[in-house]
Design a protein around this motif. Sequence first.
Motif, PDB file in Angstrom:
ATOM      1  N   GLU A 134       0.809  -1.099  -0.117  1.00 15.09           N
ATOM      2  CA  GLU A 134       0.023  -0.022  -0.062  1.00 15.09           C
ATOM      3  C   GLU A 134       0.936   1.147  -0.047  1.00 15.09           C
ATOM      4  OE1 GLU A 134      -0.111  -2.525   2.058  1.00 15.09           O
ATOM      5  OE2 GLU A 134      -2.075  -3.446   1.460  1.00 15.09           O
ATOM      6  N   VAL A 135       1.997   1.278   0.852  1.00 19.26           N
ATOM      7  CA  VAL A 135       2.865   2.533   0.806  1.00 19.26           C
ATOM      8  C   VAL A 135       3.534   2.500  -0.519  1.00 19.26           C
ATOM      9  CG1 VAL A 135       5.113   3.343   1.976  1.00 19.26           C
ATOM     10  CG2 VAL A 135       3.145   2.365   3.367  1.00 19.26           C
ATOM     11  N   GLY A 136       3.920   1.674  -1.069  1.00 23.76           N
ATOM     12  CA  GLY A 136       4.511   1.502  -2.397  1.00 23.76           C
ATOM     13  C   GLY A 136       3.762   2.153  -3.388  1.00 23.76           C
ATOM     14  N   ASN A 137       2.475   1.736  -3.588  1.00 20.71           N
ATOM     15  CA  ASN A 137       1.386   2.246  -4.249  1.00 20.71           C
ATOM     16  C   ASN A 137       1.150   3.596  -4.242  1.00 20.71           C
ATOM     17  OD1 ASN A 137       1.507  -0.413  -5.622  1.00 20.71           O
ATOM     18  ND2 ASN A 137      -0.484  -0.989  -4.558  1.00 20.71           N
ATOM     19  N   GLU A 138       1.083   4.083  -3.156  1.00 21.40           N
ATOM     20  CA  GLU A 138       0.470   5.194  -2.837  1.00 21.40           C
ATOM     21  C   GLU A 138       1.747   6.497  -3.353  1.00 21.40           C
ATOM     22  OE1 GLU A 138      -0.847   8.143   1.116  1.00 21.40           O
ATOM     23  OE2 GLU A 138      -0.359   5.921   1.320  1.00 21.40           O
ATOM     24  N   CYS A 139       3.141   6.143  -2.884  1.00 20.73           N
ATOM     25  CA  CYS A 139       4.273   6.921  -3.438  1.00 20.73           C
ATOM     26  C   CYS A 139       4.031   6.719  -4.824  1.00 20.73           C
ATOM     27  CB  CYS A 139       5.397   6.130  -2.736  1.00 20.73           C
ATOM     28  SG  CYS A 139       7.023   7.090  -3.223  1.00 20.73           S
ATOM     29  N   ALA A 140       4.049   5.771  -5.521  1.00 25.70           N
ATOM     30  CA  ALA A 140       4.215   5.662  -6.952  1.00 25.70           C
ATOM     31  C   ALA A 140       3.025   6.477  -7.757  1.00 25.70           C
ATOM     32  CB  ALA A 140       3.798   4.271  -7.358  1.00 25.70           C
ATOM     33  N   ALA A 141       1.801   6.572  -7.128  1.00 21.42           N
ATOM     34  CA  ALA A 141       0.548   7.377  -7.565  1.00 21.42           C
ATOM     35  C   ALA A 141       1.024   8.818  -7.414  1.00 21.42           C
ATOM     36  CB  ALA A 141      -0.651   7.069  -6.911  1.00 21.42           C
ATOM     37  N   ARG A 142       1.461   9.181  -6.085  1.00 16.49           N
ATOM     38  CA  ARG A 142       1.587  10.653  -5.794  1.00 16.49           C
ATOM     39  C   ARG A 142       2.949  11.280  -6.678  1.00 16.49           C
ATOM     40  NH1 ARG A 142       3.477  13.317   0.123  1.00 16.49           N
ATOM     41  NH2 ARG A 142       2.735  15.257  -0.168  1.00 16.49           N
ATOM     42  N   LEU A 143       3.840  10.525  -6.640  1.00 10.77           N
ATOM     43  CA  LEU A 143       4.880  11.142  -7.642  1.00 10.77           C
ATOM     44  C   LEU A 143       5.037  10.793  -8.999  1.00 10.77           C
ATOM     45  CD1 LEU A 143       7.950  10.441  -5.173  1.00 10.77           C
ATOM     46  CD2 LEU A 143       6.419  12.366  -5.097  1.00 10.77           C
ATOM     47  N   GLY A 144       4.312  10.031  -9.600  1.00  6.89           N
ATOM     48  CA  GLY A 144       4.091   9.414 -10.824  1.00  6.89           C
ATOM     49  C   GLY A 144       5.303   8.597 -11.183  1.00  6.89           C
ATOM     50  N   VAL A 145       5.860   7.920 -10.344  1.00  6.22           N
ATOM     51  CA  VAL A 145       7.052   7.040 -10.626  1.00  6.22           C
ATOM     52  C   VAL A 145       6.903   5.636 -10.504  1.00  6.22           C
ATOM     53  CG1 VAL A 145       8.388   8.978  -9.907  1.00  6.22           C
ATOM     54  CG2 VAL A 145       7.946   7.039  -8.215  1.00  6.22           C
ATOM     55  N   ALA A 146       7.884   4.812 -10.810  1.00  6.65           N
ATOM     56  CA  ALA A 146       7.790   3.299 -10.684  1.00  6.65           C
ATOM     57  C   ALA A 146       8.304   2.989  -9.335  1.00  6.65           C
ATOM     58  CB  ALA A 146       8.445   2.509 -11.760  1.00  6.65           C
ATOM     59  N   VAL A 147       7.771   2.485  -8.380  1.00  6.58           N
ATOM     60  CA  VAL A 147       8.285   2.009  -7.135  1.00  6.58           C
ATOM     61  C   VAL A 147       8.402   0.504  -7.008  1.00  6.58           C
ATOM     62  CG1 VAL A 147       8.088   2.229  -4.605  1.00  6.58           C
ATOM     63  CG2 VAL A 147       7.444   4.271  -6.010  1.00  6.58           C
ATOM     64  N   LYS A 148       9.639   0.088  -6.997  1.00  6.38           N
ATOM     65  CA  LYS A 148       9.755  -1.368  -7.040  1.00  6.38           C
ATOM     66  C   LYS A 148      10.785  -1.749  -5.869  1.00  6.38           C
ATOM     67  CE  LYS A 148      13.565  -1.180 -10.433  1.00  6.38           C
ATOM     68  NZ  LYS A 148      13.907  -1.563 -11.648  1.00  6.38           N
ATOM     69  N   GLN A 149      10.530  -3.290  -5.524  1.00  2.00           N
ATOM     70  CA  GLN A 149      11.234  -3.687  -4.333  1.00  2.00           C
ATOM     71  C   GLN A 149      12.530  -4.654  -4.777  1.00  2.00           C
ATOM     72  OE1 GLN A 149       9.711  -5.206  -0.664  1.00  2.00           O
ATOM     73  NE2 GLN A 149       7.646  -5.174  -1.783  1.00  2.00           N
ATOM     74  N   ALA A 150      13.469  -4.643  -4.098  1.00  2.00           N
ATOM     75  CA  ALA A 150      14.656  -5.494  -4.399  1.00  2.00           C
ATOM     76  C   ALA A 150      14.707  -6.376  -3.137  1.00  2.00           C
ATOM     77  CB  ALA A 150      15.814  -4.747  -4.887  1.00  2.00           C
ATOM     78  N   TRP A 151      15.671  -7.265  -3.027  1.00  2.00           N
ATOM     79  CA  TRP A 151      15.839  -8.251  -1.772  1.00  2.00           C
ATOM     80  C   TRP A 151      17.380  -8.559  -2.034  1.00  2.00           C
ATOM     81  CZ3 TRP A 151      17.017 -13.503  -2.469  1.00  2.00           C
ATOM     82  CH2 TRP A 151      17.533 -14.174  -1.294  1.00  2.00           C
ATOM     83  N   GLY A 152      17.797  -8.584  -0.738  1.00  2.19           N
ATOM     84  CA  GLY A 152      19.315  -9.059  -0.686  1.00  2.19           C
ATOM     85  C   GLY A 152      19.855  -9.125   0.716  1.00  2.19           C
ATOM     86  N   MET A 153      21.004  -9.261   0.951  1.00  2.00           N
ATOM     87  CA  MET A 153      21.594  -9.107   2.191  1.00  2.00           C
ATOM     88  C   MET A 153      23.111  -9.235   1.994  1.00  2.00           C
ATOM     89  SD  MET A 153      20.902 -13.140   3.376  1.00  2.00           S
ATOM     90  CE  MET A 153      19.099 -12.670   3.284  1.00  2.00           C
ATOM     91  N   SER A 154      23.718  -8.898   3.121  1.00  2.00           N
ATOM     92  CA  SER A 154      25.482  -8.621   3.069  1.00  2.00           C
ATOM     93  C   SER A 154      25.948 -10.029   2.336  1.00  2.00           C
ATOM     94  CB  SER A 154      25.936  -8.595   4.563  1.00  2.00           C
ATOM     95  OG  SER A 154      25.681  -7.310   4.886  1.00  2.00           O
ATOM     96  N   GLU A 155      25.378 -11.219   2.976  1.00  4.77           N
ATOM     97  CA  GLU A 155      25.955 -12.383   2.479  1.00  4.77           C
ATOM     98  C   GLU A 155      25.811 -12.613   0.971  1.00  4.77           C
ATOM     99  OE1 GLU A 155      24.989 -12.677   6.620  1.00  4.77           O
ATOM    100  OE2 GLU A 155      23.900 -11.810   4.814  1.00  4.77           O
ATOM    101  N   LEU A 156      25.078 -11.706   0.129  1.00  3.50           N
ATOM    102  CA  LEU A 156      24.908 -11.853  -1.198  1.00  3.50           C
ATOM    103  C   LEU A 156      25.468 -10.790  -2.015  1.00  3.50           C
ATOM    104  CD1 LEU A 156      20.964 -13.145  -1.215  1.00  3.50           C
ATOM    105  CD2 LEU A 156      23.235 -14.665  -1.154  1.00  3.50           C
ATOM    106  N   ALA A 157      26.059 -10.065  -1.187  1.00  8.96           N
ATOM    107  CA  ALA A 157      27.121  -9.102  -1.901  1.00  8.96           C
ATOM    108  C   ALA A 157      26.202  -7.809  -2.541  1.00  8.96           C
ATOM    109  CB  ALA A 157      28.077  -9.565  -3.074  1.00  8.96           C
ATOM    110  N   PRO A 158      25.033  -7.394  -2.321  1.00 10.63           N
ATOM    111  CA  PRO A 158      23.920  -7.954  -1.581  1.00 10.63           C
ATOM    112  C   PRO A 158      22.802  -8.230  -2.408  1.00 10.63           C
ATOM    113  CG  PRO A 158      23.400  -5.702  -1.430  1.00 10.63           C
ATOM    114  CD  PRO A 158      24.693  -5.753  -2.369  1.00 10.63           C
TER     115      PRO A 158
END
Length: 484
Positions: A256-280
Amino acid sequence: TTEIYTLSLHDALPIWALLISPNHADYFTAVHAVLKLNGVLSPANPLYSATEIGRQLEDCEATVVMAHPCCLEKALEAVRASGRADAISVLVLGADAPAGATPLDALKGTGAAAPLLGAVEDDQLAVLPYSSGTTGMPKGTMLTHRNLIANVLQFEFVDGRFWSRGGETLVSPLPFFHIYGFTASLNISLYYDCTCVTMPAFDLERFLSLVQERRCTRAQLVPPIILGLAKHPLVDSYDLSSLKTIVSGAAPLAREVGNECAARLGVAVKQAWGMSELAPIGSVNPDGDNRPGSSGVAVASMLYKIVDPESGELLPRGEEGEVVCTGPNVMAGYLNNPEANAHAFDADGWFRTGDIGYADEDGYLYFTDRLKELIKYKGFQVPPAELEALLLSHPHIVDSAVIPVPSDTAGEVPRAFVTLAPGADFDADSIAAWVAERVAPHKKLRGGVVQMVAPDAIPKSAAGKILRRVLVQRNKAGEFDPQE
């Protein structure tokens, strides 16, 4: 234009350098100068206390400490406490340094290329960020030259093909000591020859003005900042029309937060996943196919599978389980910690991420929980075991446990449960203040302190392990008052 300078730090090799600094123009110089000299660079959180700096200094046995002036006093205190002060060189970012230290500017050369001091092997250790892994105290995460280079190239084949080489302006307040900022902002900016706009500490108004002034096209952020972009009235006062893409990482982003930000700014808001152990970087939503709620597809050449956390058996697509992976970006292991390595890798050598999720028919990952008990405060890792050990050093506390509690602005904050020695008076504010004096700001007990009166009130397994999940469940049920 960025001049790349060369440093001469030590005649002896290899160099093990601890870098303690907020984001700074010379962060790039310091990192790559050490790597150029065939050394190992361990970045540290500039907000760490002298005790925390000293712990990392001793664990990696650094012989060089490079500190920003704002961190110098704590760094020198850690060096003195190490008992190895005569064997440690201290450098200060900038032109000035006190007696016994060397200003970094004095070591800058002409910009001419320097030869490598010995051949660099692919699997040679390069960078040593500290991570709490799946459990426990911070551990040195051994990332090789191959890990770092591979992860940049892996990203390129999944999402980088959408970048305009030399034409992007990336805004990133991510701290460079954190592996997210280290790879995704520092190294990827260099690789794509793009402008990287950063700041030593996040301030929303300053961030908005930088996007407007520099006409930034991409942003790499964490969920609390995206929440501010979605809701804060100040955002409407700035022209952010140049911004096209926001990447969120380091902690889960509510759809919901990502969608609200995307709609307000007119940008693509997308997630990535990682961690230190994956460099990341482990997975990312490509610009060409962003799916809100998902953490995207695995980066190139990294394999993952979803398994039963207990048996390790492969689960059907769409069923939740632990994500385990293998690939050229997976760390070489934890420094001097065979016990942690044995826990982190399965019998076939696949890395156990500790994250629970599932994959859809197209291979997009969706994360739902985590086995590991790290607390994520604004994207920073807060190991419960570290705070529990600190609390047990308090003169009036005989037992302790720390759990995460939800926070609208920070994601999670630590809440402590303590049992006091007989006759000791309970003062939640005093205990929280005592902890705050000894830890970095993101580790403060912002969720309050709860007194557990009975000697065995903190739930534990038969083997004596704290059952934090039980406390989490009881806390969600409203059983505890934060200042009880």
